[in-house]
Design a protein around this motif. Structure first.
Motif, PDB file in Angstrom:
ATOM      1  N   SER A 146       0.845  -1.196   0.000  1.00 20.47           N
ATOM      2  CA  SER A 146       0.000   0.000   0.000  1.00 20.47           C
ATOM      3  C   SER A 146       0.883   1.250   0.000  1.00 20.47           C
ATOM      4  CB  SER A 146      -0.896   0.006   1.237  1.00 20.47           C
ATOM      5  OG  SER A 146      -0.131   0.257   2.412  1.00 20.47           O
TER       6      SER A 146
ATOM      7  N   ARG B 242       0.909   3.636   2.164  1.00 20.60           N
ATOM      8  CA  ARG B 242       1.460   3.778   3.520  1.00 20.60           C
ATOM      9  C   ARG B 242       2.656   2.846   3.717  1.00 20.60           C
ATOM     10  NH1 ARG B 242      -1.528   5.246   8.426  1.00 20.60           N
ATOM     11  NH2 ARG B 242      -0.291   4.701  10.241  1.00 20.60           N
ATOM     12  N   GLU B 243       2.532   1.581   3.242  1.00 15.81           N
ATOM     13  CA  GLU B 243       3.618   0.604   3.401  1.00 15.81           C
ATOM     14  C   GLU B 243       4.828   0.981   2.556  1.00 15.81           C
ATOM     15  OE1 GLU B 243       0.808  -3.298   4.367  1.00 15.81           O
ATOM     16  OE2 GLU B 243       1.352  -2.801   2.303  1.00 15.81           O
TER      17      GLU B 243
ATOM     18  N   THR C  18       5.034   6.791  11.761  1.00 19.94           N
ATOM     19  CA  THR C  18       3.624   6.935  11.380  1.00 19.94           C
ATOM     20  C   THR C  18       3.232   8.403  11.320  1.00 19.94           C
ATOM     21  OG1 THR C  18       3.087   4.802  12.371  1.00 19.94           O
ATOM     22  CG2 THR C  18       1.261   6.328  12.022  1.00 19.94           C
TER      23      THR C  18
ATOM     24  N   GLN D  71      -4.145   6.309   1.496  1.00 18.55           N
ATOM     25  CA  GLN D  71      -2.975   5.657   2.093  1.00 18.55           C
ATOM     26  C   GLN D  71      -3.033   4.130   2.076  1.00 18.55           C
ATOM     27  OE1 GLN D  71      -2.591   5.923   6.438  1.00 18.55           O
ATOM     28  NE2 GLN D  71      -4.537   7.034   6.481  1.00 18.55           N
ATOM     29  N   HIS D  72      -4.232   3.546   2.053  1.00 17.62           N
ATOM     30  CA  HIS D  72      -4.335   2.082   2.100  1.00 17.62           C
ATOM     31  C   HIS D  72      -4.490   1.447   0.720  1.00 17.62           C
ATOM     32  CE1 HIS D  72      -4.308   2.310   6.404  1.00 17.62           C
ATOM     33  NE2 HIS D  72      -5.389   3.081   6.423  1.00 17.62           N
ATOM     34  N   LYS D  73      -4.462   2.269  -0.330  1.00 19.10           N
ATOM     35  CA  LYS D  73      -4.580   1.743  -1.686  1.00 19.10           C
ATOM     36  C   LYS D  73      -3.228   1.232  -2.186  1.00 19.10           C
ATOM     37  CE  LYS D  73      -8.503   4.561  -3.211  1.00 19.10           C
ATOM     38  NZ  LYS D  73      -8.960   5.590  -4.169  1.00 19.10           N
TER      39      LYS D  73
END
Length: 228
Positions: free
Chosen positions: A99, A101-102, A120, A136-138
């Motif tokens: 993702s 974020r990752e 974070t 952020q989670h895509k």
């Protein structure tokens, strides 16, 4: 009062595989300045960028990024120099199986951020800066080209660089999206982080005027007004 110099070169020669690419280069970039880097393919633009992030050595004259002397830079110091720089590529270079974020967390772990809480917090800051908090989670493939380039810019900002090197950052984008990326990069420079942007897009230079560094016939020519 004159602004602090982030990158300075005086009288350096730049070689690729022992071939002289640019000779007697004298140029500087000041804190918070936006500068274009132009020139035909093979003119030395990429070579100049590689000198700045210490992929190509220089052995005479003066060359420094911040407090780092590129002429006498020890190999073990190169990673620390590169943390002063943010690099944005034309093709995004995101990790496709992670993702957004990752992707950003991966960079912070690789650059020795020990505290997950601090990491974070920093990710949230840069995602807000590029207006992508909601994504952020895509995964990267779920974003448009312009959104992926915003992620790449967020990644470049993570370690609070003094200078962003943007290598054809709008090259794969449509004109409207390119304009949005330009506005974002200009805003970043206004916040105090210098931006050196290599481009072939002269329409953008006309629309968003700034100082120009031109690689031509083995020389580096500087035009436009330098900010003090």
């Amino acid at each position: 009062m004159e602004k602090e110099c982030i990158f300075e070169a005086k009288g350096i020669d730049i070689y690729q595989s022992k071939k002289l690419i640019l000779s007697d280069v004298t140029v500087d970039i000041k804190k918070g300045e936006f500068v274009y880097l132009i020139g035909k393919t093979g003119s030395g633009k990429s070579s100049l960028l590689k000198v700045i992030y210490a992929e190509l050595p220089v052995d005479k004259g003066i060359a420094r990024v911040g407090e780092y002397d590129l002429i006498n830079l020890k190999t073990r110091k190169v990673p620390y120099l590169r943390r002063k720089l943010g690099i944005v590529f034309q093709d995004f270079q995101l990790l496709q199986d992670r993702s957004i974020r990752e992707n950003l967390m991966f960079v912070l772990r690789a650059t020795d951020w020990k505290s997950k809480e601090d990491a974070t917090k920093r990710i949230i800051e840069v995602l807000n800066q590029v207006d992508l908090m909601d994504h952020q989670h895509k995964l990267p493939h779920q974003l448009s080209g312009g959104e992926q380039q915003r992620v790449a810019i967020a990644r470049a900002l993570l370690n609070n660089p003094e200078l962003i090197l943007a290598d054809e950052p709008t090259g794969n984008l449509d004109p409207e999206t390119a304009n949005e990326i330009m506005k974002l990069l200009m805003k970043i420079s206004e916040s105090g982080c210098a931006v050196l942007m290599a481009t072939h897009n002269y329409n953008l230079i006309m629309k968003f005027p700034a100082r120009v560094i031109n690689c031509e016939n083995g020389k580096v020519l500087v035009s436009g007004n330098q900010t003090n």
